[in-house]
Design a protein around this motif. Structure first.
Motif, PDB file in Angstrom:
ATOM      1  N   SER A  20       0.784  -1.276  -0.080  1.00  0.00           N
ATOM      2  CA  SER A  20      -0.093  -0.007   0.062  1.00  0.00           C
ATOM      3  C   SER A  20       1.025   1.252   0.089  1.00  0.00           C
ATOM      4  O   SER A  20       1.831   1.365   0.899  1.00  0.00           O
ATOM      5  CB  SER A  20      -0.909   0.033   1.227  1.00  0.00           C
ATOM      6  OG  SER A  20      -1.368   1.347   1.516  1.00  0.00           O
ATOM      7  N   GLN A  21       0.623   1.984  -0.949  1.00  0.00           N
ATOM      8  CA  GLN A  21       1.451   3.502  -1.113  1.00  0.00           C
ATOM      9  C   GLN A  21       1.280   4.231   0.002  1.00  0.00           C
ATOM     10  O   GLN A  21       2.102   4.758   0.729  1.00  0.00           O
ATOM     11  CB  GLN A  21       1.267   4.193  -2.185  1.00  0.00           C
ATOM     12  CG  GLN A  21       1.787   3.363  -3.567  1.00  0.00           C
ATOM     13  CD  GLN A  21       1.732   4.245  -4.658  1.00  0.00           C
ATOM     14  OE1 GLN A  21       1.639   5.419  -4.598  1.00  0.00           O
ATOM     15  NE2 GLN A  21       1.834   3.715  -5.879  1.00  0.00           N
ATOM     16  N   ARG A  22       0.061   4.005   0.695  1.00  0.00           N
ATOM     17  CA  ARG A  22      -0.169   4.826   2.086  1.00  0.00           C
ATOM     18  C   ARG A  22       0.577   4.354   3.427  1.00  0.00           C
ATOM     19  O   ARG A  22       1.226   5.144   3.957  1.00  0.00           O
ATOM     20  CB  ARG A  22      -1.640   4.656   2.447  1.00  0.00           C
ATOM     21  CG  ARG A  22      -2.388   5.347   3.792  1.00  0.00           C
ATOM     22  CD  ARG A  22      -1.944   6.627   3.859  1.00  0.00           C
ATOM     23  NE  ARG A  22      -2.013   7.529   2.761  1.00  0.00           N
ATOM     24  CZ  ARG A  22      -1.873   8.871   2.678  1.00  0.00           C
ATOM     25  NH1 ARG A  22      -0.831   9.342   3.597  1.00  0.00           N
ATOM     26  NH2 ARG A  22      -2.343   9.594   1.887  1.00  0.00           N
ATOM     27  N   LEU A  23       0.719   3.119   3.343  1.00  0.00           N
ATOM     28  CA  LEU A  23       1.560   2.274   4.218  1.00  0.00           C
ATOM     29  C   LEU A  23       3.015   3.117   4.072  1.00  0.00           C
ATOM     30  O   LEU A  23       3.769   3.299   5.111  1.00  0.00           O
ATOM     31  CB  LEU A  23       1.343   0.844   4.148  1.00  0.00           C
ATOM     32  CG  LEU A  23       2.435   0.034   5.227  1.00  0.00           C
ATOM     33  CD1 LEU A  23       2.168   0.415   6.516  1.00  0.00           C
ATOM     34  CD2 LEU A  23       2.458  -1.399   4.848  1.00  0.00           C
ATOM     35  N   LEU A  24       3.531   3.008   2.932  1.00  0.00           N
ATOM     36  CA  LEU A  24       5.007   3.497   2.703  1.00  0.00           C
ATOM     37  C   LEU A  24       5.171   4.791   3.115  1.00  0.00           C
ATOM     38  O   LEU A  24       6.002   5.222   3.768  1.00  0.00           O
ATOM     39  CB  LEU A  24       5.223   3.344   1.248  1.00  0.00           C
ATOM     40  CG  LEU A  24       6.643   3.772   0.700  1.00  0.00           C
ATOM     41  CD1 LEU A  24       7.644   3.023   1.497  1.00  0.00           C
ATOM     42  CD2 LEU A  24       6.793   3.520  -0.733  1.00  0.00           C
ATOM     43  N   VAL A  25       3.900   5.460   2.869  1.00  0.00           N
ATOM     44  CA  VAL A  25       4.349   7.135   3.048  1.00  0.00           C
ATOM     45  C   VAL A  25       4.081   7.170   4.794  1.00  0.00           C
ATOM     46  O   VAL A  25       5.071   7.934   5.435  1.00  0.00           O
ATOM     47  CB  VAL A  25       3.031   7.807   2.567  1.00  0.00           C
ATOM     48  CG1 VAL A  25       3.049   9.237   3.276  1.00  0.00           C
ATOM     49  CG2 VAL A  25       3.087   7.849   1.166  1.00  0.00           C
ATOM     50  N   GLU A  26       3.374   6.338   5.435  1.00  0.00           N
ATOM     51  CA  GLU A  26       3.181   6.394   7.038  1.00  0.00           C
ATOM     52  C   GLU A  26       4.896   6.066   7.503  1.00  0.00           C
ATOM     53  O   GLU A  26       5.349   6.628   8.615  1.00  0.00           O
ATOM     54  CB  GLU A  26       1.958   5.608   7.383  1.00  0.00           C
ATOM     55  CG  GLU A  26       0.873   6.154   7.417  1.00  0.00           C
ATOM     56  CD  GLU A  26       0.708   7.455   7.973  1.00  0.00           C
ATOM     57  OE1 GLU A  26       1.025   7.810   8.900  1.00  0.00           O
ATOM     58  OE2 GLU A  26       0.077   8.215   7.135  1.00  0.00           O
ATOM     59  N   ARG A  27       5.254   4.825   6.861  1.00  0.00           N
ATOM     60  CA  ARG A  27       6.404   4.461   7.313  1.00  0.00           C
ATOM     61  C   ARG A  27       7.707   5.465   7.118  1.00  0.00           C
ATOM     62  O   ARG A  27       8.356   5.678   8.117  1.00  0.00           O
ATOM     63  CB  ARG A  27       6.964   3.100   6.498  1.00  0.00           C
ATOM     64  CG  ARG A  27       6.195   1.684   7.010  1.00  0.00           C
ATOM     65  CD  ARG A  27       6.311   1.326   8.324  1.00  0.00           C
ATOM     66  NE  ARG A  27       5.339   0.348   8.581  1.00  0.00           N
ATOM     67  CZ  ARG A  27       5.539  -1.149   8.359  1.00  0.00           C
ATOM     68  NH1 ARG A  27       6.856  -1.441   8.141  1.00  0.00           N
ATOM     69  NH2 ARG A  27       4.996  -1.938   8.851  1.00  0.00           N
TER      70      ARG A  27
END
Length: 233
Positions: free
Chosen positions: A104-111
Motif C-alpha cells: 500500500s502506498q499509504r503504508l509506505l508514506v506512513e513508514r
C-alpha cells in the motif's frame, strides 16, 4: 521539504510512488539501479532512501552495505512478498524498516513519515532522556541525543536512528526488562505495525556494533520469550 531517493528497477513503481510522495510534499529522486543511486549519493545524500533489493548492476543489499560505511541515513527496503530471508538480512545490515511488495502506498508514506519524525526528534533533542543535560551516562556507555552520538568505553559507535532509540530505551532504566512491544512503541509510531522479528534483528545489529568496539560487550541481555534488559557495567 525532505528529499526521498526511490531506487527500483520497476518503472511503474518509480512513477506511481514518486507521484504519491510528491503529492505528500516530498522531493523525490528516482534511480533504476543501485550503481546509479550510489553515484548520486556520493555527490549528495538524500534525507532517506527507499530501496528495492533485487536490481541490476548493484542490488539493494550491496548498496546498503556501501551506504553504511559512511552514513546512518534512514533506509527502507522494498522486499519480495514471501522472502523473509531478505527482510531479516536487510535489518541486520542496518535498514530501518521494510515494506513487502505488493504494498500500500499509504503504508509506505506512513513508514517514511514515522522514521523522519523519529530522526527529527533526536536531532532536536526531543526524544525522552532522563536528565536536563540530555547526556546519559550508564557505566561504560555515554549517549548524547543532541549530537546523535554514542560512546562505549570512550570509543565512538555509529548507530542508525532505530538502533539509537532502542539503546536509549534500554539504558534509561538499567536492570528493568523492556518487552518487545514496549520497544516497538519507542522505535515506531503507534499506527505502524512491526513484528517481533524486526525488533530482534535491530537489537542483534546493535549488539554487533557494540561488540565491534568491545568484543566482551554483554550489557544487553536477552530474556527469551520476554524481552531485553540493559545491565549497567
Amino acid at each position: 521539504m525532505s528529499r526521498i531517493a526511490l531506487v527500483d528497477d520497476d518503472r511503474n513503481i518509480l512513477t506511481s510512488v514518486s507521484m504519491t510522495l510528491e503529492a505528500e510534499g516530498f522531493e523525490v529522486e528516482t534511480y533504476n539501479d543501485g550503481q546509479s543511486a550510489l553515484d548520486a549519493f556520493n555527490r549528495r545524500l538524500p534525507d532517506m532512501a527507499v530501496l528495492d533489493i533485487k536490481m541490476p548492476r548493484m542490488d539493494g543489499m550491496d548498496l546498503l552495505q556501501r551506504l553504511r560505511q559512511k552514513t546512518n541515513m534512514p533506509v527502507i527496503f522494498l522486499t519480495s512478498k514471501d522472502d523473509e530471508i531478505d527482510e531479516v538480512l536487510g535489518l541486520r545490515m542496518g535498514a530501518d524498516d521494510y515494506v513487502k511488495k505488493p504494498f500500500s502506498q499509504r503504508l509506505l508514506v506512513e513508514r517514511i513519515r514515522a522514521i523522519l519524525r523519529r530522526q527529527e526528534a533526536i536531532a532536536d533533542g526531543d526524544a525522552p532522556v532522563p536528565d536536563e543535560s540530555k547526556v546519559m551516562d550508564r557505566g561504560n556507555l555515554r549517549m548524547d541525543p543532541l549530537r546523535h552520538s554514542v560512546a562505549w568505553k570512550g570509543q565512538d559507535v555509529s548507530l542508525t536512528v532505530t538502533e539509537f532509540l532502542l539503546l536509549q530505551a534500554l539504558a534509561q532504566r538499567p536492570g528493568f526488562v523492556k518487552s518487545r512491544d514496549q520497544l516497538m512503541d519507542v522505535a515506531y509510531d503507534d499506527q505502524v505495525y512491526v513484528d517481533d522479528r524486526t525488533i530482534d534483528s535491530h537489537v542483534k545489529r546493535l549488539c554487533k556494533k557494540m561488540r565491534s568496539v568491545d568484543p566482551e560487550f554483554s550489557a544487553i541481555e536477552t530474556l527469551y520469550g520476554i524481552g531485553y534488559r540493559y545491565n549497567e557495567e
